[in-house]
Design a protein around this motif. Structure first.
Motif, PDB file in Angstrom:
ATOM      1  N   ASN A  88      -3.619 -12.592   3.004  1.00  0.00           N
ATOM      2  CA  ASN A  88      -3.502 -11.208   3.475  1.00  0.00           C
ATOM      3  C   ASN A  88      -4.902 -10.640   3.573  1.00  0.00           C
ATOM      4  O   ASN A  88      -5.603 -10.526   2.578  1.00  0.00           O
ATOM      5  CB  ASN A  88      -2.650 -10.385   2.519  1.00  0.00           C
ATOM      6  CG  ASN A  88      -1.334 -11.078   2.216  1.00  0.00           C
ATOM      7  OD1 ASN A  88      -0.991 -11.276   1.063  1.00  0.00           O
ATOM      8  ND2 ASN A  88      -0.613 -11.480   3.232  1.00  0.00           N
ATOM      9  N   ARG A 118       6.073  -4.998   9.416  1.00  0.00           N
ATOM     10  CA  ARG A 118       5.244  -5.595   8.360  1.00  0.00           C
ATOM     11  C   ARG A 118       5.646  -5.008   7.020  1.00  0.00           C
ATOM     12  O   ARG A 118       6.105  -3.867   6.940  1.00  0.00           O
ATOM     13  CB  ARG A 118       3.759  -5.319   8.626  1.00  0.00           C
ATOM     14  CG  ARG A 118       3.402  -3.862   8.571  1.00  0.00           C
ATOM     15  CD  ARG A 118       1.950  -3.616   8.966  1.00  0.00           C
ATOM     16  NE  ARG A 118       1.871  -2.301   9.596  1.00  0.00           N
ATOM     17  CZ  ARG A 118       1.091  -2.007  10.609  1.00  0.00           C
ATOM     18  NH1 ARG A 118       0.305  -2.926  11.122  1.00  0.00           N
ATOM     19  NH2 ARG A 118       1.075  -0.806  11.125  1.00  0.00           N
ATOM     20  N   ASP A 143      -1.031  -5.832  14.698  1.00  0.00           N
ATOM     21  CA  ASP A 143      -1.323  -5.602  13.290  1.00  0.00           C
ATOM     22  C   ASP A 143      -2.821  -5.785  13.073  1.00  0.00           C
ATOM     23  O   ASP A 143      -3.361  -6.850  13.406  1.00  0.00           O
ATOM     24  CB  ASP A 143      -0.534  -6.584  12.416  1.00  0.00           C
ATOM     25  CG  ASP A 143      -0.528  -6.172  10.949  1.00  0.00           C
ATOM     26  OD1 ASP A 143      -1.344  -5.309  10.571  1.00  0.00           O
ATOM     27  OD2 ASP A 143       0.278  -6.719  10.181  1.00  0.00           O
ATOM     28  N   SER A 145      -4.229  -6.329  10.427  1.00  0.00           N
ATOM     29  CA  SER A 145      -4.401  -7.217   9.276  1.00  0.00           C
ATOM     30  C   SER A 145      -3.372  -8.336   9.354  1.00  0.00           C
ATOM     31  O   SER A 145      -2.399  -8.260  10.103  1.00  0.00           O
ATOM     32  CB  SER A 145      -4.209  -6.453   7.965  1.00  0.00           C
ATOM     33  OG  SER A 145      -5.092  -5.364   7.860  1.00  0.00           O
ATOM     34  N   SER A 147      -0.576  -9.249   7.284  1.00  0.00           N
ATOM     35  CA  SER A 147       0.163  -8.535   6.255  1.00  0.00           C
ATOM     36  C   SER A 147       0.958  -9.495   5.375  1.00  0.00           C
ATOM     37  O   SER A 147       1.081 -10.682   5.674  1.00  0.00           O
ATOM     38  CB  SER A 147       1.094  -7.503   6.895  1.00  0.00           C
ATOM     39  OG  SER A 147       0.343  -6.484   7.515  1.00  0.00           O
ATOM     40  N   MET A 395      -5.755  -6.499  -0.012  1.00  0.00           N
ATOM     41  CA  MET A 395      -4.393  -6.585   0.510  1.00  0.00           C
ATOM     42  C   MET A 395      -3.361  -6.914  -0.568  1.00  0.00           C
ATOM     43  O   MET A 395      -2.209  -7.199  -0.264  1.00  0.00           O
ATOM     44  CB  MET A 395      -4.284  -7.613   1.650  1.00  0.00           C
ATOM     45  CG  MET A 395      -5.223  -7.349   2.806  1.00  0.00           C
ATOM     46  SD  MET A 395      -4.822  -5.817   3.679  1.00  0.00           S
ATOM     47  CE  MET A 395      -3.271  -6.258   4.448  1.00  0.00           C
TER      48      MET A 395
END
Length: 561
Positions: A88, A118, A143, A145, A147, A395
């Motif tokens: 993440n 997410r 996104d 990131s 996730s 994360m």
């Protein structure tokens, strides 16, 4: 004490591209996870069953990273299976995430609202710029990131709802209270059962920007609240929560009655009033209640903190706003509150319970039926409040606890474990905590209520687990709860707090740069102990409900835009 978090949902029609996926080999084609090394040139990884696909563009990664996708069991918030992704991490350029639901039974859902989501702190939320393809079998979104997990979810009907993350006396109120209750023209029962306090008297805050209060238009920057009909409840109401329990789009009310050892359930209508009381027995001296979905049946469940017997009561929802008898889970001595989030990243909600008498935080991991013991942490003397949030930018969810005169931070590893504590000196004994990005720099900040000093202390986070110089804001007498939420709709987080000594709640409007205006105050019943926010009258703006411990009632303030 609520968590209000939604994202805009744009339903666009895109040409399907899943059939054109790259043929790069999967490094580990085992039964547990698909694995692939991607680097600065970007690339694609697809789950073993070809349902989830992540396209990472060139420049998103700065170095080579092994990425894995593992299919998990069906999450309480997902339609079908969820998918766990590792690692993440933030990306320099957003990835496109595609979910092929062609093999999933979605017949009971409107296809235009199906969205790839997410995993957030407590539930799945739609990706940015989410869209369903022209054939109606693939949902895509962006996104920024990689996730924790992805799943197919039902997106919101109204994409204009603004939201934020906040917490009250016990920390993050993960998913129990939402900011919308619908605008249906249906009316509730004629006999509201409130049997109380026709307050009539209005106490309206300033219209700080835009139109006038009472003109019917929800304008950014206006704070317009008028006192509604108070609700007579059980003896010694200590906590409350709001959510739609019976699926009629209206926010319903659950109150923890400390003097009666029960919780009261009252169904709401679209006018901001609540119906007859249905009590459910819980443990001794319930002080906190939250609403979330723990068991995977889509029905809201209720979790209650029983202070005097050191336990939690789980009321599993059976549909239609009804609940089964309480199931009891033991925790430490004198539990004061809890935070709800997925701390081990298995898509099931977990609990962190702060125990004042045993100086620890009990971790209970969700198993889809109830909870199993996940160990405990020891934050320090006399802990009173806890939140779960990512303070370190890795994360993974971290554990922040208010203990005596310190804010104690334990970094999370994403597997349900937490590292050694680090402490931030508050210089005063804290009472409650809320977190949010108050200055707009992307890092989480904190607001801690200090009851003895009549202040809210605001500390800016640095994104790596540290905090800058904290600033005190003077409020009323004895602040005992605090939440961070955008109450005036200007896009900036505001602070809401109850002050027990002068029977008020206060609103400190945020400027988006980390500072707050002097408090605007509203009179409530005697000894306020908790509050919740939701749109209970369907006008699109948040309302405020406050427990009055000494008066056995809930004071209601309705938005009056």
């Amino acid at each position: 004490m609520i968590g209000v978090r939604t994202r805009s949902l744009a339903l666009l029609l895109l040409v399907p591209t899943l059939a054109c996926q790259e043929s790069d080999p999967i490094l580990d084609d085992g039964t547990e996870a698909a694995r692939k090394v991607l680097g600065p040139d970007g690339g694609t990884i697809t789950s073993l069953d070809a349902t989830l696909r992540i396209d990472i563009p060139a420049g998103a990664l700065t170095s080579s990273v092994e990425i894995s996708i593992a299919q998990t069991f069906e999450s309480p918030q997902s339609i079908g299976n969820a998918y766990r992704v590792q690692p993440n991490m933030p990306l320099a350029v957003p990835a496109q995430v595609s979910f092929d639901f062609g093999k999933t039974d979605v017949s009971q859902y409107p296809r235009e609202r199906l969205a790839v989501g997410r995993q957030g702190l407590s539930s799945f939320e739609p990706l940015d710029d989410v869209a369903v393809d022209a054939e109606g079998t693939i949902s895509r979104g962006e996104d920024p990131s990689l996730s924790f997990a992805y799943a197919l979810i039902l997106g919101p009907e109204d994409s204009d709802t603004d939201g934020s993350s906040s917490s009250g006396t016990s920390g993050t109120d993960a998913s129990s209270t939402t900011d919308t209750s619908g605008t249906s023209s249906e009316t509730g029962p004629t006999d509201t059962g409130s049997s109380s306090a026709d307050s009539g008297s209005s106490s309206t805050g300033p219209d700080t920007d835009g139109g006038e209060c009472g003109d019917g238009s929800v304008d950014a920057g206006e704070l317009c609240l008028i006192e509604g009909t108070a609700v007579l409840v059980g003896a010694g109401p200590r906590g409350l929560a709001l959510a739609d329990l019976n699926d009629d789009t209206f926010a319903d009310l659950v109150i923890a009655n400390g003097g009666d050892d029960n919780v009261s359930v009252r169904f709401g209508d679209d006018t901001g009033e609540f119906g007859l009381d249905t009590p459910y027995a819980v443990g001794n001296n319930p002080i906190e209640v939250q609403i979330a979905e723990f068991t995977g049946d889509t029905n809201p469940d209720v979790i209650v903190v029983n202070e005097s017997e050191g336990s939690l009561s789980l009321l599993v929802g059976s549909g239609g706003g009804a609940f089964a008898d309480a199931v009891v889970f033991d925790v430490g001595n004198l539990p004061r509150g809890l935070a709800i989030a997925d701390i081990d990243e298995d898509t099931l909600l977990d609990l962190a319970v702060v125990n004042n008498g045993t100086d620890d935080v009990t971790l209970l991991l969700g198993d889809g039926v109830g909870f199993v013991n996940g160990g405990a942490t020891a934050p320090g003397n006399s802990p009173v409040a806890v939140v779960l949030a990512d303070f370190t930018g890795d994360m993974n969810l971290d554990l922040a606890t208010v203990a005596d005169t310190s804010l104690v931070l334990n970094g999370g590893n994403g597997l349900g474990g937490f590292g050694a504590p680090g402490t931030f000196d508050l210089a005063a004994t804290g009472t409650a905590i809320a977190v949010g990005d108050f200055d707009g720099n992307g890092d989480l900040d904190f607001a801690v209520a200090v009851e003895a000093a009549d202040t809210i202390i605001v500390g800016p986070g640095n994104g790596i687990g540290g905090f800058g110089l904290a600033v005190p804001y003077v409020v009323g007498d004895g602040p005992n709860a605090v939440a961070a939420v955008d109450l005036d709709g200007d896009g900036n987080l505001d602070l809401v707090t109850t002050t027990a000594g002068d029977a008020m709640f206060s609103v400190l409007l945020g400027n988006g740069a980390g500072a707050f205006d002097p408090p605007v105050t509203f009179a409530v019943g005697n000894a306020p102990s908790d509050f919740a926010l939701a749109d209970v009258n369907g006008d699109g703006a948040l309302d405020v409900l406050v427990t009055a411990l000494s008066d056995d009632l809930v004071t209601v303030y309705l938005s009056n835009p």
